[in-house]
Write a protein that holds these residues in place. Sequence first.
Motif, PDB file in Angstrom:
ATOM      1  N   ARG A 151       0.852  -1.190   0.000  1.00  0.00           N
ATOM      2  CA  ARG A 151       0.000   0.000   0.000  1.00  0.00           C
ATOM      3  C   ARG A 151       0.886   1.237   0.000  1.00  0.00           C
ATOM      4  N   LEU A 152       0.318   2.358  -0.438  1.00  0.00           N
ATOM      5  CA  LEU A 152       1.087   3.597  -0.478  1.00  0.00           C
ATOM      6  C   LEU A 152       1.384   4.080   0.933  1.00  0.00           C
ATOM      7  N   ALA A 153       2.669   4.275   1.230  1.00  0.00           N
ATOM      8  CA  ALA A 153       3.078   4.811   2.528  1.00  0.00           C
ATOM      9  C   ALA A 153       3.362   6.304   2.429  1.00  0.00           C
ATOM     10  N   SER A 154       3.982   6.722   1.314  1.00  0.00           N
ATOM     11  CA  SER A 154       4.261   8.146   1.119  1.00  0.00           C
ATOM     12  C   SER A 154       4.561   8.405  -0.350  1.00  0.00           C
ATOM     13  N   THR A 155       4.408   9.654  -0.746  1.00  0.00           N
ATOM     14  CA  THR A 155       4.753  10.089  -2.095  1.00  0.00           C
ATOM     15  C   THR A 155       4.834  11.604  -2.092  1.00  0.00           C
ATOM     16  N   ILE A 168       0.757   8.462   4.525  1.00  0.00           N
ATOM     17  CA  ILE A 168      -0.403   7.739   5.040  1.00  0.00           C
ATOM     18  C   ILE A 168       0.083   6.919   6.224  1.00  0.00           C
ATOM     19  N   LEU A 169      -0.326   7.312   7.413  1.00  0.00           N
ATOM     20  CA  LEU A 169       0.218   6.739   8.637  1.00  0.00           C
ATOM     21  C   LEU A 169      -0.467   5.456   9.062  1.00  0.00           C
ATOM     22  N   SER A 170      -1.720   5.275   8.649  1.00  0.00           N
ATOM     23  CA  SER A 170      -2.414   4.029   8.974  1.00  0.00           C
ATOM     24  C   SER A 170      -3.576   3.802   8.008  1.00  0.00           C
ATOM     25  N   TYR A 171      -4.003   2.558   7.933  1.00  0.00           N
ATOM     26  CA  TYR A 171      -5.094   2.149   7.056  1.00  0.00           C
ATOM     27  C   TYR A 171      -6.170   1.413   7.846  1.00  0.00           C
ATOM     28  N   ALA A 172      -7.367   1.360   7.260  1.00  0.00           N
ATOM     29  CA  ALA A 172      -8.455   0.546   7.797  1.00  0.00           C
ATOM     30  C   ALA A 172      -9.057  -0.242   6.642  1.00  0.00           C
ATOM     31  N   THR A 173      -9.634  -1.390   6.950  1.00  0.00           N
ATOM     32  CA  THR A 173     -10.141  -2.296   5.912  1.00  0.00           C
ATOM     33  C   THR A 173     -11.646  -2.145   5.744  1.00  0.00           C
ATOM     34  N   TYR A 174     -12.084  -2.036   4.483  1.00  0.00           N
ATOM     35  CA  TYR A 174     -13.501  -1.928   4.137  1.00  0.00           C
ATOM     36  C   TYR A 174     -13.829  -2.946   3.044  1.00  0.00           C
ATOM     37  N   THR A 175     -15.111  -2.991   2.682  1.00  0.00           N
ATOM     38  CA  THR A 175     -15.547  -3.906   1.627  1.00  0.00           C
ATOM     39  C   THR A 175     -16.051  -3.107   0.440  1.00  0.00           C
ATOM     40  N   PHE A 176     -15.548  -3.449  -0.750  1.00  0.00           N
ATOM     41  CA  PHE A 176     -15.976  -2.793  -1.977  1.00  0.00           C
ATOM     42  C   PHE A 176     -16.195  -3.862  -3.039  1.00  0.00           C
ATOM     43  N   LYS A 177     -17.440  -3.956  -3.518  1.00  0.00           N
ATOM     44  CA  LYS A 177     -17.800  -4.966  -4.513  1.00  0.00           C
ATOM     45  C   LYS A 177     -17.379  -6.366  -4.070  1.00  0.00           C
ATOM     46  N   ALA A 185      -6.595   5.791   6.979  1.00  0.00           N
ATOM     47  CA  ALA A 185      -7.241   6.169   8.237  1.00  0.00           C
ATOM     48  C   ALA A 185      -6.638   7.455   8.793  1.00  0.00           C
ATOM     49  N   ILE A 186      -5.340   7.649   8.570  1.00  0.00           N
ATOM     50  CA  ILE A 186      -4.675   8.890   8.985  1.00  0.00           C
ATOM     51  C   ILE A 186      -3.776   9.363   7.840  1.00  0.00           C
ATOM     52  N   ILE A 187      -4.001  10.603   7.415  1.00  0.00           N
ATOM     53  CA  ILE A 187      -3.261  11.188   6.291  1.00  0.00           C
ATOM     54  C   ILE A 187      -2.588  12.475   6.748  1.00  0.00           C
ATOM     55  N   GLU A 188      -1.365  12.677   6.283  1.00  0.00           N
ATOM     56  CA  GLU A 188      -0.686  13.958   6.494  1.00  0.00           C
ATOM     57  C   GLU A 188      -0.235  14.521   5.152  1.00  0.00           C
ATOM     58  N   LEU A 189      -0.602  15.776   4.901  1.00  0.00           N
ATOM     59  CA  LEU A 189      -0.167  16.512   3.715  1.00  0.00           C
ATOM     60  C   LEU A 189       0.662  17.699   4.174  1.00  0.00           C
ATOM     61  N   SER A 190       1.832  17.871   3.590  1.00  0.00           N
ATOM     62  CA  SER A 190       2.673  18.988   4.004  1.00  0.00           C
ATOM     63  C   SER A 190       3.242  19.721   2.797  1.00  0.00           C
ATOM     64  N   HIS A 191       3.384  21.022   2.966  1.00  0.00           N
ATOM     65  CA  HIS A 191       3.950  21.894   1.934  1.00  0.00           C
ATOM     66  C   HIS A 191       4.583  23.089   2.626  1.00  0.00           C
ATOM     67  N   ASP A 192       5.887  23.251   2.469  1.00  0.00           N
ATOM     68  CA  ASP A 192       6.611  24.308   3.181  1.00  0.00           C
ATOM     69  C   ASP A 192       6.311  24.209   4.681  1.00  0.00           C
ATOM     70  N   ASP A 193       5.722  25.255   5.260  1.00  0.00           N
ATOM     71  CA  ASP A 193       5.430  25.258   6.697  1.00  0.00           C
ATOM     72  C   ASP A 193       3.994  24.834   7.006  1.00  0.00           C
ATOM     73  N   GLU A 194       3.263  24.415   5.980  1.00  0.00           N
ATOM     74  CA  GLU A 194       1.875  24.014   6.187  1.00  0.00           C
ATOM     75  C   GLU A 194       1.768  22.501   6.377  1.00  0.00           C
ATOM     76  N   LEU A 195       0.942  22.096   7.326  1.00  0.00           N
ATOM     77  CA  LEU A 195       0.673  20.679   7.572  1.00  0.00           C
ATOM     78  C   LEU A 195      -0.822  20.478   7.744  1.00  0.00           C
TER      79      LEU A 195
END
Length: 206
Positions: A151-155, A168-177, A185-195
Amino acid sequence: MTKIKFALLFILPLMITACQTTKYQSNASIEQQWQSHKQILEQINSFKVNGSIAHTGTKTKNYGRFLIVQQSQDHYEVKLTTPVGTNILTLKSEPNYAELVDKNGGHYNDVNIERLMKKVSNINIPLNSLHNWLKGFSDDNQTDKLDNSGRLASTSFMQNNNKWTLKILSYATYTFKNKKVDLPAIIELSHDDELIRLKISNWTLN
């Protein structure tokens, strides 16, 4: 003693080869899992997701709750409220059109949703690629880093001349089709001094 040495000389290269093969198979397996995971993510274009959001800038800190309803890749609505449920803003996005309604009922629109959000709320967020990073999808072989479950950890990615880092610090499992799928489950987006930190409570997949 000579026989033991001979046996070791014979077995040791086999052990090294076996370790190298296992490592290669493990890496290949992670990449295969990632490709299978991406195929499912590409099909998820209609959903509801809610949780809490924290935005930290150079001089400001804001906290709240969010609800995102996506009908398709280009049609979605974002509602932000205070932690106690008071409305902050509602943002609607369509192709080449965005509308924002603030807490006082004021209406604003623009063809660029990110510019509109920044102008009215002073929050910079990569909304044009919301449908990708929110569900943990990326197709950048240069910057994508995967976890041990494929799974994607960072990019990182460029958007409107800004470089964003996604974790992406953590995931949770769901059902799709009728298939199990892991979603952030937990996402962090950062740019310069913004988080920007999103803690997702639930995904509802259509």
